[in-house]
Scaffold this motif. Structure first.
Motif, PDB file in Angstrom:
ATOM      1  N   SER A 237       0.820  -0.603  -0.060  1.00 35.74           N
ATOM      2  CA  SER A 237       0.308   0.367   0.245  1.00 35.74           C
ATOM      3  C   SER A 237       0.788   1.292   0.036  1.00 35.74           C
ATOM      4  O   SER A 237       2.126   1.429   0.825  1.00 35.74           O
ATOM      5  CB  SER A 237      -1.013   0.105   1.161  1.00 35.74           C
ATOM      6  N   THR A 282      -1.540  10.003  -6.081  1.00 37.12           N
ATOM      7  CA  THR A 282      -2.621   9.225  -5.554  1.00 37.12           C
ATOM      8  C   THR A 282      -2.036   8.373  -4.200  1.00 37.12           C
ATOM      9  O   THR A 282      -1.172   7.827  -4.150  1.00 37.12           O
ATOM     10  CB  THR A 282      -4.047   8.744  -5.883  1.00 37.12           C
ATOM     11  N   TYR A 283      -3.006   8.035  -3.059  1.00 39.90           N
ATOM     12  CA  TYR A 283      -2.456   7.130  -1.889  1.00 39.90           C
ATOM     13  C   TYR A 283      -3.152   6.194  -1.856  1.00 39.90           C
ATOM     14  O   TYR A 283      -4.873   6.787  -1.577  1.00 39.90           O
ATOM     15  CB  TYR A 283      -2.026   8.086  -0.231  1.00 39.90           C
ATOM     16  N   ASP A 284      -3.473   5.040  -1.199  1.00 41.20           N
ATOM     17  CA  ASP A 284      -3.903   4.423  -0.934  1.00 41.20           C
ATOM     18  C   ASP A 284      -4.243   4.161   0.141  1.00 41.20           C
ATOM     19  O   ASP A 284      -6.073   4.108   1.034  1.00 41.20           O
ATOM     20  CB  ASP A 284      -2.934   2.633  -0.131  1.00 41.20           C
ATOM     21  N   GLU A 303     -11.022   8.102  -2.170  1.00 37.21           N
ATOM     22  CA  GLU A 303     -10.291   7.494  -2.965  1.00 37.21           C
ATOM     23  C   GLU A 303      -8.863   6.277  -2.202  1.00 37.21           C
ATOM     24  O   GLU A 303      -8.790   5.564  -3.276  1.00 37.21           O
ATOM     25  CB  GLU A 303      -9.551   7.968  -4.248  1.00 37.21           C
ATOM     26  N   SER A 304      -9.120   7.188  -1.318  1.00 38.79           N
ATOM     27  CA  SER A 304      -8.207   6.586  -0.267  1.00 38.79           C
ATOM     28  C   SER A 304      -9.089   5.721   1.555  1.00 38.79           C
ATOM     29  O   SER A 304     -10.011   6.671   1.826  1.00 38.79           O
ATOM     30  CB  SER A 304      -7.292   7.793   0.204  1.00 38.79           C
TER      31      SER A 304
END
Length: 339
Positions: A237, A282-284, A303-304
């Motif tokens: 991740s 972007t990041y998980d 989105e995270s």
């Protein structure tokens, strides 16, 4: 900028038998001095120094971390200015602890010895020590305060979480009052309070507002929700850690180190840089400190996976220090009224 979780550079054993790590990571967005200060504050906050151990000397710490003695000295001086540590001439540097806690801890150690003797005696009489657990359960009664108690901290939202943890263990009436530091500083009737609760690394801040009122500062541990999130983190991740203060970055990094079982790539930033960082990539997973709460609410991060790196007071402290102190305060106030 990706940050791989660092390997501890220097470890020492506290008087409580806990291993405390000083970790210097050149990839973090803060220098060695700020990292040292942050790690010591982490140790204070997390209870590593609850038994008031001696810190390493300036010379020893500088040699082990391969940094200048001046860097360590400056870090120690800043912590002294915050009244988090102090020097005893000829003996060394120690962590500051509220007087009430120190006295209470000495009493607890004495009682532990008595209790061990009682358990040994019960076994010699073929009596199961489990009996004592039932006796303790019968003895837990609601606390009816004759003098007010307050929790004072950075934010009332966070204080409320701490108060709820205490109330899970014992019924306290009337309820504990809740103040931010600014609110309590301007409050005119501080003498109404018989006891103040706060967080360990803010004891001196509260002491400066009071005149002899006892203070307790429960050490903190990551909340069960945080631990669950970290343990369930998917391998590989992309993780973003967001902090409002530079000295909290090492706190978060050390906490993540404890619970992540894989070698993750982590990026650490200050909250002021969050929008530009999210526009860049972007990041998980996004982990943010409590001081970022208001900013995080205003940004779309759907989105995270996003969660707050929050803490709760340690159960051991609440049961062993805080609740007995509340009982004792109540008994003393009632005895004074009966005179």
């Amino acid at each position: 900028m990706g940050v791989r979780i660092a390997i501890p550079t220097f470890s020492f054993e506290t008087s409580a038998g806990l291993m405390f790590n000083f970790i210097l990571n050149k990839n973090l967005p803060i220098g060695a001095q700020a990292q040292l200060e942050g790690y010591i504050e982490f140790g204070i906050m997390s209870g590593y120094f609850w038994h008031q151990p001696q810190l390493p000397s300036v010379r020893e710490l500088a040699a082990q971390l391969d940094i200048s003695q001046a860097t360590v000295s400056k870090a120690y001086e800043n912590l002294k200015k915050k009244s988090l540590i102090y020097t005893l001439p000829g003996k060394g540097v120690f962590v500051h602890q509220p007087t009430l806690e120190s006295e209470r801890q000495q009493s607890i150690e004495s009682l532990k010895g008595d209790f061990r003797s009682l358990i040994q005696r019960s076994r010699s009489l073929n009596i199961d020590p489990i009996l004592f657990i039932h006796l303790f359960d019968e003895g837990v009664k609601p606390i009816k305060l004759d003098k007010k108690v307050a929790w004072v901290g950075n934010a009332t939202r966070v204080n409320e979480k701490y108060i709820r943890e205490l109330e899970k263990l014992v019924d306290i009436q009337p309820k504990i009052d809740n103040f931010s530091f600014d609110e309590f500083s301007s409050y005119s009737n501080k003498s109404d309070y018989g006891l103040i609760l706060t967080i360990p690394h803010c004891v001196s801040k509260v002491e400066g507002m009071l005149s002899g009122t006892p203070i307790l500062a429960p050490y903190l541990v990551p909340s069960p929700v945080v631990i669950q999130h970290l343990k369930e983190m998917k391998r590989n991740s992309k993780i973003l850690m967001v902090s409002a203060y530079q000295n909290f970055i090492p706190v978060m990094m050390e906490g993540v180190n404890v619970y992540l079982n894989e070698d993750y790539e982590i990026t650490s930033i200050f909250v002021d840089d969050l929008v530009s960082e999210m526009n860049r990539q972007t990041y998980d997973v996004i982990i943010y400190s409590s001081g970022c709460f208001d900013t995080i609410k205003k940004i779309n991060l759907s989105e995270s996976i996003v969660f707050e790196y929050d803490h709760i007071p340690a159960y051991e402290y609440l049961q062993g220090i805080a609740i007995p102190a509340l009982y004792k305060m109540t008994c003393e106030h009632r005895a004074e009224k009966e005179k």
